[in-house]
Design an enzyme around this catalytic site. Structure first.
Site, PDB file in Angstrom:
ATOM      1  N   GLY A  75     -10.888   2.694  -0.408  1.00  0.00           N
ATOM      2  CA  GLY A  75     -11.193   1.592  -1.303  1.00  0.00           C
ATOM      3  C   GLY A  75     -12.011   0.531  -0.615  1.00  0.00           C
ATOM      4  N   SER A  76     -12.051  -0.648  -1.237  1.00  0.00           N
ATOM      5  CA  SER A  76     -12.887  -1.736  -0.725  1.00  0.00           C
ATOM      6  C   SER A  76     -12.436  -2.209   0.643  1.00  0.00           C
ATOM      7  CB  SER A  76     -12.848  -2.906  -1.706  1.00  0.00           C
ATOM      8  OG  SER A  76     -13.315  -2.512  -2.969  1.00  0.00           O
ATOM      9  N   PHE A  77     -11.118  -2.246   0.877  1.00  0.00           N
ATOM     10  CA  PHE A  77     -10.613  -2.852   2.104  1.00  0.00           C
ATOM     11  C   PHE A  77      -9.962  -1.872   3.070  1.00  0.00           C
ATOM     12  CE2 PHE A  77     -10.486  -6.400  -0.993  1.00  0.00           C
ATOM     13  CZ  PHE A  77     -11.430  -7.203  -0.378  1.00  0.00           C
ATOM     14  N   GLY A  78      -9.965  -0.588   2.773  1.00  0.00           N
ATOM     15  CA  GLY A  78      -9.354   0.337   3.698  1.00  0.00           C
ATOM     16  C   GLY A  78      -9.233   1.733   3.142  1.00  0.00           C
ATOM     17  N   VAL A 103      -6.497   5.308   2.523  1.00  0.00           N
ATOM     18  CA  VAL A 103      -5.114   5.719   2.250  1.00  0.00           C
ATOM     19  C   VAL A 103      -4.912   7.128   2.787  1.00  0.00           C
ATOM     20  CG1 VAL A 103      -3.339   6.042   0.497  1.00  0.00           C
ATOM     21  CG2 VAL A 103      -5.100   4.291   0.178  1.00  0.00           C
ATOM     22  N   ASP A 139      -7.570  -6.035 -11.016  1.00  0.00           N
ATOM     23  CA  ASP A 139      -8.419  -4.881 -10.688  1.00  0.00           C
ATOM     24  C   ASP A 139      -7.869  -3.602 -11.307  1.00  0.00           C
ATOM     25  OD1 ASP A 139     -10.612  -3.642  -9.597  1.00  0.00           O
ATOM     26  OD2 ASP A 139      -9.720  -3.357  -7.627  1.00  0.00           O
TER      27      ASP A 139
END
Length: 1021
Positions: A726-729, A731, A853
């Site tokens: 995703g945008s920040f990391g 999974v 979001d």
């Protein structure tokens, strides 16, 4: 005396002059005061009219553009108002385009008698168009598109005889097209498309001598096309498609030589295409008559249409040969499928050689005709831009030209339903972007080329019904985007490659039946966790059924009949609770029929015939129907329902006294053992409970993990364990605990990304005190340093076995583990789950939370397909926003979310709100049931997903619904068309109501939950 008289006369004269001067000054002052007064107050009629107009307008509180309409400003300075320079204080233009206004158009609009330009585009005005507009004799432009106006088009608009542009498209207008519109001698632009207009096209429109554009498509117009329209000699764009028009097209229409585009598709038009058509329409760029009842042949004159970019004539009754197309150098799309073209003999496709001059050709669709002969070798010289080539269901024979590999941008290749022979060219592997490949039902032979493994974008491969031999190439295991694989009805041998049957992307169907495959069913079959159907019947497979079959939890159809499988039915298959059809017949299976088969509530067909099963046949579930169950050919079965005509099972003999004594002793000791075990467990529980009082709840109820623990759990954050980014990391899937009992999802934040730390804290803050079955459960957080001393932050969640909703809705994107299609009820259940989660956040938390979001990739599904709202990295507490947000923060908040799902007011810098989440849910709901992303390439020129659904609402719901909901249905479980249409209309209506532009007009999430549950109750009874 004389002197005295003279002096008196002079004094008198001076007095008269003084009085005159004073009067003059007074008069001038009065005039100036009058002018100043006029400048201050302006024309009273226009001012009052504007105030009355404002009174019926509702504006978005986050975009208060109408606030300038007040007494402190002169009305000529009000937003959107333009006054005349020639006629002081008279309004000549009112432009309120794209201001998110709602309400109705005031009848006082008719009092702006000098108005020449009225534009209210892209708002949400409702109610009728006021007939008072007919008073505006000076009006030249009337633009009302993309609103929600209803009622008829007022006939007295014809009084606006100076009109040049009349645009009422994309509304909800009803009634007939007024014949009075034919009086507009100056009208150049008439657009009424996408409304609910009925009746016939009035012949009076032929009087619009200046008309250049006539668009009335997407209505319910009937009758024939009036020949009077042939008088429109300046007409460039003629669009009446998507109506119910019938009859023939008058020859006079074909004589309008100025035409650039002609669109009459999806009507009920008959007749033929005039032979001279393209000698007259030399400038034509777009020609569409698809889905009508045209007969005759394609005119030879088409070679004159050198500017033609799109030709659409599919779905008619055209016959004959396709003329030479070598002069059509501008051609981009050519549709002639679904006709009777061709003679079934050689030379039918000779027009291919002419198409090599069309260097921009992207689509060639000639399927379902009578074309015979071979596929010309000139196909290799077609435009490298060609993305779609469909020649299926014709009478073509011969081999597939090797040069087909030159079409490097091909996305879809359909050659099925012909009589092609020979091998698949090895250079097919050059088509790396190919998504669909259909060669089924031909006479192809030879071995399957290993180059098929180069087609890494392939999501559908259908080669069934040919004469292929050899083995299944292991290279197919490289096709990680594959959703459907059908190799059935060939002569393939050897074993099933584990690399192929273990492709986790397979989610729709895998069919290897009716070949000569041997060996066992590989254990890797358990990797097909999202597969809907598996058929390996009528081969020579042997061995025991692998217990890993139990991992295929989504299976609905499993057909293993006609092999040599032996041993018992594995107990692990008890997890296949979604199975609807199970065929294990004509094998060598042994043992008793497992009781769990009787517990499968959705199992509709079960065939266990011709095996060596023994014992009692259950009577519950599917076994309660003789028509749904077959057990013939198992000579040692007994019992079951009477309709199976099996012998009764023998009762057990009476036990001897010694046996009874033994049983009594065993029972006594068993009870004693249970009592001792319960006592032990009670003491252990008491000890643990006392210890819990001295430690924190968090430490005892939530896993405590370190960086090293997570590193080990994810195998060093291995790419093989990566399940999303995703945008920040990113999974990762991980396994915690020495016994590997805890499967988790580890979200690792990229601390080099600006805002990642803030997102981590926001998610921790939001998830700390919330618990709901439809919110993703968090287990713990890790804030530490990695092996290099850098900041490390991660969140650990429960692992969701079924992935994200994004993967289910759009499985053709090529992601691994892409699941099968969701049914109507499953989608509805997930929608309710998401709405319940949002309702909890908005109304049942101690402090209301806005998610900010919401989108399919942030909805995760567990093993039961229960929806969980995830990713709270952008979440905000409402109370904190109300008191602590600065101007800069407000700006940053305004752009929060994802394009297409973020509420439009966020783009204007507005603060987040629960209505913003309602908007995201509305778009999500529309996407779930139409199958279209809000960012689909079709949404251009002001069209978006909300408007697309709104345009088709009620009347054309089945046309816009996801095709898998409408076409691929099980009649025994799905509603009929009328019920389905009503159900979809209700659901999409909620989506439209939640996603309107004005936040104040959006449906509340709580109301959406109630309405969706009512729809579900009606649907499932």
């Amino acid at each position: 005396m004389t002197s005295s008289y003279f002096l008196s006369s002079v004094l008198a004269l001076i007095l008269v002059l003084a009085i005159s001067f004073v009067c003059c000054c007074s008069s001038m002052a009065s005039t100036m005061d009058s002018k100043r007064s006029a400048l201050r107050g302006g024309n009273e009629t226009d001012r009052l009219a504007l105030l009355a107009i404002k009174a019926q307008i509702h504006q978005d509180p986050n975009l208060p553009v109408m606030s300038s309409w007040n007494e402190s400003n002169h009305f000529c300075m009000w937003h959107g108002v333009t006054c005349s320079r020639r006629h002081l204080q008279r309004v000549i233009k009112l432009n309120l385009t794209s201001l998110k206004l709602s309400g109705s158009i005031s009848p006082h609009i008719g009092n702006l008698s000098f108005l020449r330009d009225l534009r209210l585009y892209n708002n949400n005005f409702t109610n009728k168009i006021p007939p008072e507009i007919g008073h505006l004799r000076r009006l030249r432009i009337l633009g009302l598109p993309n609103n929600s106006l209803s009622g008829p088009i007022p006939a007295n608009i014809s009084n606006c005889f100076n009109l040049i542009i009349l645009d009422v498209s994309h509304n909800m207008l009803v009634g007939n097209i007024p014949s009075e519109l034919g009086s507009f001698s100056k009208l150049e632009y008439l657009d009424m498309h996408v409304n609910y207009l009925t009746g016939e096209v009035p012949p009076s429109l032929g009087n619009l001598s200046s008309l250049g554009i006539l668009a009335a498509y997407g209505n319910n117009l009937v009758g024939t096309i009036p020949s009077s329209l042939g008088q429109l000699k300046k007409l460039k764009h003629f669009a009446l498609h998507l109506n119910r028009l019938s009859g023939t097209i008058p020859p006079s229409i074909y004589n309008i030589s100025s035409l650039l585009s002609f669109s009459m598709g999806f009507n009920q038009i008959q007749g033929s295409i005039p032979p001279t058509l393209f000698r007259i329409l030399l400038n034509l760029q777009f020609f569409s008559i698809s889905q009508n009842q045209f007969t005759g042949s394609l005119p030879l004159s088409i070679s004159n249409a050198t500017n033609l970019a799109v030709f659409q004539a599919s779905g008619n009754k055209l016959t004959g040969q396709v003329p030479n197309l070598q002069k059509l150098r501008s051609l981009v799309k050519f549709y002639i499928a679904g006709n009777h073209l061709g003679s079934g003999s050689d030379g039918d496709l000779s027009f291919f050689s002419g198409l090599t001059n069309a260097t921009q050709l992207e689509l060639l669709h000639i399927a379902s005709n009578n074309f015979g002969g071979t596929l010309p070798t000139s196909i290799s010289n077609l435009s490298t831009n060609l993305a779609v080539l469909d020649v299926y269901e014709n009478q073509l024979h011969g081999s597939i030209p090797a040069g087909i590999g030159n079409l490097v941008n091909m996305k879809q290749l359909g050659l099925f339903g012909n009589m092609f022979t020979g091998n698949i060219p090895t250079d097919i592997g050059k088509l790396s972007g190919l998504g669909r490949l259909g060669f089924h039902n031909n006479r192809l032979s030879g071995s399957l080329p290993s180059s098929l493994g180069n087609l890494t974008s392939l999501f559908l491969l259908d080669l069934q019904g040919n004469n292929f031999n050899g083995t299944i190439p292991t290279s197919l295991g490289e096709c990680h985007s594959l959703l459907l694989l059908d190799l059935s009805r060939n002569n393939l041998g050897g074993s099933i490659p584990p690399q192929v049957i273990g492709l986790p992307s397979l989610s729709i169907y895998m069919d290897l039946s009716e070949n000569s495959l041997s060996g066992s069913l590989p254990l890797e079959v358990g990797k097909l966790k999202n597969l809907g159907g598996l058929n390996v019947s009528n081969n020579m497979l042997s061995g025991k059924l692998p217990s890993s079959l139990g991992s295929c939890a989504i299976l609905e159809v499993l057909v293993l009949q006609g092999n040599f499988f032996d041993g018992p039915i594995p107990p692990a298959m008890a997890s296949l609770r979604g199975i609807q059809e199970l065929d294990l017949s004509r094998n060598n299976l042994t043992g008793e029929i497992p009781e769990f088969l009787a517990e499968f509530r959705v199992l509709k067909q079960l065939n266990l015939s011709f095996n060596d099963l023994w014992g009692a046949v259950p009577v519950e579930g599917v076994f309660n129907s003789a028509s749904a169950t077959s057990v013939v050919g198992n000579t040692r079965l007994c019992g079951g329902i009477s309709d199976l005509h099996l012998p009764k099972c023998k009762s057990k003999e009476s036990r001897s006294p010694s046996v009874k004594l033994t049983i009594s002793l065993i029972s006594a000791f068993t009870l004693l053992g249970i009592a001792m075990l319960l006592t032990f467990l009670f003491l252990c529980f008491s000890k643990k409970k006392s210890k819990a009082t001295s430690s924190s709840t968090l430490a005892d109820s939530i896993l405590q993990v370190s960086y090293n623990t997570l590193l080990k759990a994810t195998d060093g954050f291995s790419v093989t364990n990566l399940i999303g980014a995703g945008s920040f990391g990113s999974v990762y899937k991980g396994v915690l605990g020495e016994d590997g009992a805890q499967v988790v999802a580890v979200k690792v934040f990229n601390m080099l990304r600006r805002g990642a730390s803030k997102s981590f804290l926001a998610e921790c803050d939001a998830l700390r005190n919330i618990r709901h079955r439809n919110l993703v459960p968090i287990l713990t957080a890790c804030s530490s340093v990695d092996s290099r001393g850098n900041d490390f932050k991660a969140l650990v969640y429960e692992f969701m076995e079924k992935g994200s909703l994004e993967e289910w809705l759009h499985p053709n994107i090529g992601a691994e583990d892409a699941p099968m299609n969701l049914s109507l009820v499953q989608r509805l259940n997930i929608a309710i789950d998401v709405a319940c989660g949002l309702d909890y956040l908005h109304h049942h938390c101690e402090t209301p939370i806005v998610h900010c979001d919401l989108k399919p990739s942030n909805v995760l599904l567990d093993n039961n397909l229960t929806g969980h709202v995830a990713d709270f990295g952008l979440a905000r507490f409402l109370s904190r926003l109300a008191h602590n947000v600065t101007a800069n923060q407000s700006s940053s908040i305004g752009i929060r979310g994802t394009v297409g799902y973020a509420a439009p007011e966020y783009g204007m810098g507005s603060e987040v709100s629960t209505s913003g989440d309602a908007y995201g849910f509305g778009i999500l709901l529309l996407e779930m049931f139409t199958g279209k992303r809000p960012t689909d390439h079709m949404f251009v020129d002001g069209l978006n997903l909300h408007k697309f659904v709104k345009m088709a609402f009620r009347e054309r719901v089945l046309e816009i619904a996801d095709s898998s909901l409408v076409q691929v249905r099980n009649p025994s479980q799905s509603p009929n068309d009328a019920d389905l249409e009503e159900c979809l209309s209700s659901i999409l209506g909620i989506g439209v109501a939640c996603s309107v532009e004005s936040p104040t007009d959006r449906k509340n999430i709580g109301d959406a939950v109630s309405e969706l549950k009512t729809i579900r109750a009606t649907l499932v009874g």
